[in-house]
Design a protein around this motif. Structure first.
Motif, PDB file in Angstrom:
ATOM      1  N   ILE A   1      49.673  38.311  45.008  1.00  0.00           N
ATOM      2  CA  ILE A   1      49.074  37.549  46.110  1.00  0.00           C
ATOM      3  C   ILE A   1      47.901  36.708  45.593  1.00  0.00           C
ATOM      4  N   GLY A   2      47.116  37.291  44.688  1.00  0.00           N
ATOM      5  CA  GLY A   2      45.994  36.566  44.120  1.00  0.00           C
ATOM      6  C   GLY A   2      46.427  35.321  43.366  1.00  0.00           C
ATOM      7  N   ASP A   3      47.502  35.428  42.601  1.00  0.00           N
ATOM      8  CA  ASP A   3      47.986  34.290  41.811  1.00  0.00           C
ATOM      9  C   ASP A   3      48.602  33.213  42.694  1.00  0.00           C
TER      10      ASP A   3
ATOM     11  N   GLY B   1      48.164  32.722  46.020  1.00  0.00           N
ATOM     12  CA  GLY B   1      47.214  32.165  46.960  1.00  0.00           C
ATOM     13  C   GLY B   1      46.183  31.253  46.332  1.00  0.00           C
ATOM     14  N   SER B   2      45.989  31.341  45.021  1.00  0.00           N
ATOM     15  CA  SER B   2      44.977  30.514  44.375  1.00  0.00           C
ATOM     16  C   SER B   2      45.387  29.054  44.295  1.00  0.00           C
ATOM     17  N   LYS B   3      46.671  28.767  44.495  1.00  0.00           N
ATOM     18  CA  LYS B   3      47.165  27.389  44.404  1.00  0.00           C
ATOM     19  C   LYS B   3      47.265  26.798  45.806  1.00  0.00           C
TER      20      LYS B   3
ATOM     21  N   GLY C   1      44.095  41.165  47.386  1.00  0.00           N
ATOM     22  CA  GLY C   1      44.744  39.969  46.850  1.00  0.00           C
ATOM     23  C   GLY C   1      44.214  38.694  47.458  1.00  0.00           C
ATOM     24  N   LEU C   2      44.004  38.684  48.763  1.00  0.00           N
ATOM     25  CA  LEU C   2      43.486  37.491  49.440  1.00  0.00           C
ATOM     26  C   LEU C   2      42.041  37.200  49.029  1.00  0.00           C
TER      27      LEU C   2
ATOM     28  N   ALA D   1      42.291  35.615  45.725  1.00  0.00           N
ATOM     29  CA  ALA D   1      42.904  34.288  45.808  1.00  0.00           C
ATOM     30  C   ALA D   1      41.923  33.219  46.259  1.00  0.00           C
ATOM     31  N   TYR D   2      41.070  33.558  47.203  1.00  0.00           N
ATOM     32  CA  TYR D   2      40.225  32.540  47.821  1.00  0.00           C
ATOM     33  C   TYR D   2      38.754  32.663  47.457  1.00  0.00           C
TER      34      TYR D   2
ATOM     35  N   ARG E   1      39.480  40.043  39.573  1.00  0.00           N
ATOM     36  CA  ARG E   1      40.774  39.455  39.214  1.00  0.00           C
ATOM     37  C   ARG E   1      41.289  40.053  37.905  1.00  0.00           C
TER      38      ARG E   1
END
Length: 391
Positions: free
Chosen positions: A59-61, A63-65, A140-141, A144-145, A153
């Protein structure tokens, strides 16, 4: 000597379990029952950790885009994955009960007592599956943000490596022995013939369904782009064939990328959507897992109403984001849902693993070929308007 792959080892384990179960004394069977009891406890302990370890960084990967193209691609991929699961459930609800009933009429099952292990070890999980899933979303969120959490991370990525190492170095090597024990005990109790008879028919239905999924994906893409869907699908066949051979969405990315651009998708769009879809688009896997899970519910008398499976399918589309790059990743990620939503026992989960891996390449081929259809749709709306700025 070339290392034997996981699928051949699973097949060998099943065959040996069925054969040896015909004559192995009860004392010998109980040895394998003991191993299975301990292994299943260890697997249940790991399931919440697998969810946290795989879902959080995924989710982190993703959502970062941030961006409209990302949101559109993820939304289409998720909708298609969910539709594929619902297609499997709808088809199975119509055809599977009669198949299971016919097999039950033909099979003779000895109602013998369960084979008890010599001893058992209880390994309670640190937290339950739903707690793990919500925790993974929150973590994860946040990753991501936020640009101010590099340590968190990195920790999530390192914990993912711990989980992947545990799966590849412990779970996967011991999995054939565990499945051997499952089929050994099914042979002893007389359930094996019943299971094999049912799934020999279910596999045919699953193969037909994955063709249907590819057809509707490319018919939609063809209609939106005003291109011949059969020509588009034909161009994706090299990716399909590569996925059949590798059973890996990630390993097939170069071929998928090349064939997607051959269908007229711009290099910018294809370079963005194909790797992303390899992570988030799991239509073939969702269809296969849903069909096998429904069959086991019918065989074992577990609840299989629409509301239960709708919940399962919707959650399945989310947790499978964590699966690419991990051996048997889709089924490993779904074990928690099988246990928490469908109430599958460790033995039923092991049967799901065996069935999934036996058909793994077809699900992967369906996934990656469908990635080309999603790329066409995204290119239709974003290809000429935007340059990809994902970073």
């Amino acid at each position: 000597m070339k290392k034997i792959g996981l699928l051949p080892r699973i097949i060998i384990a099943i065959v040996l379990g069925l054969l040896i179960g015909q004559f192995l004394p009860l004392g010998g069977v109980r040895i394998f029952a003991t191993f299975n009891s301990i292994f299943s406890q260890f697997l249940n302990f790991l399931i919440p950790l697998i969810i946290v370890g795989l879902v959080t960084p995924a989710i982190g990967d993703v959502g970062s885009k941030a961006g409209k193209m990302l949101l559109a691609t993820v939304a289409i991929a998720y909708i298609d994955t969910t539709l594929a699961g619902l297609l499997a459930y709808g088809t199975g609800s119509v055809f599977f009960p009669s198949m299971v009933a016919a097999a039950q009429n033909n099979a003779v099952i000895e109602q013998s007592s369960t084979v008890d292990p010599y001893f058992s070890v209880t390994i309670p999980a640190m937290f339950d599956v739903m707690t793990a899933l919500i925790f993974s979303f929150v973590l994860g969120l946040c990753i991501a943000y936020s640009d101010k959490m590099p340590t968190l991370r990195a920790a999530a990525q390192e914990f993912r490596e711990v989980i992947v190492k545990t799966i590849t170095k412990v779970i996967i090597p011991l999995l054939p022995l565990y499945i051997f024990g499952i089929f050994l005990m099914m042979a002893v109790t007389g359930e094996a013939y019943h299971i094999i008879l049912v799934f020999s028919q279910i596999i045919i239905v699953i193969f037909i369904l994955h063709i249907v999924i590819l057809l509707y994906e490319f018919f939609i893409a063809g209609a939106l782009t005003k291109k011949n869907p059969f020509r588009l699908l034909l161009n994706m066949l090299p990716a399909y064939a590569t996925a059949l051979g590798t059973s890996s969405s990630a390993a097939t990315i170069p071929v998928t990328l090349q064939q997607t651009m051959k269908n007229g998708v711009s290099e910018d769009v294809a370079g963005f959507t194909v790797p992303l879809c390899a992570t988030v688009h799991m239509s073939g896997s969702a269809m296969k897992i849903t069909a096998c899970a429904l069959t086991i519910c019918l065989l074992q008398g577990l609840p299989h109403d629409f509301a239960t499976f709708m919940n399962f399918i919707c959650m399945l589309g989310i947790v499978m984001v964590a699966s690419p790059g991990v051996p048997g990743g889709a089924i490993m990620a779904s074990l928690g849902l099988l246990a928490s939503i469908l109430a599958f026992s460790p033995e039923q989960q092991a049967l799901m693993i065996a069935l999934y891996i036996a058909m793994d390449s077809f699900g992967t081929a369906c996934n990656v070929t469908g990635d080309g259809a999603i790329s066409l749709i995204i290119n239709r709306f974003y290809g000429e308007k935007n340059k990809v700025t994902a970073s």
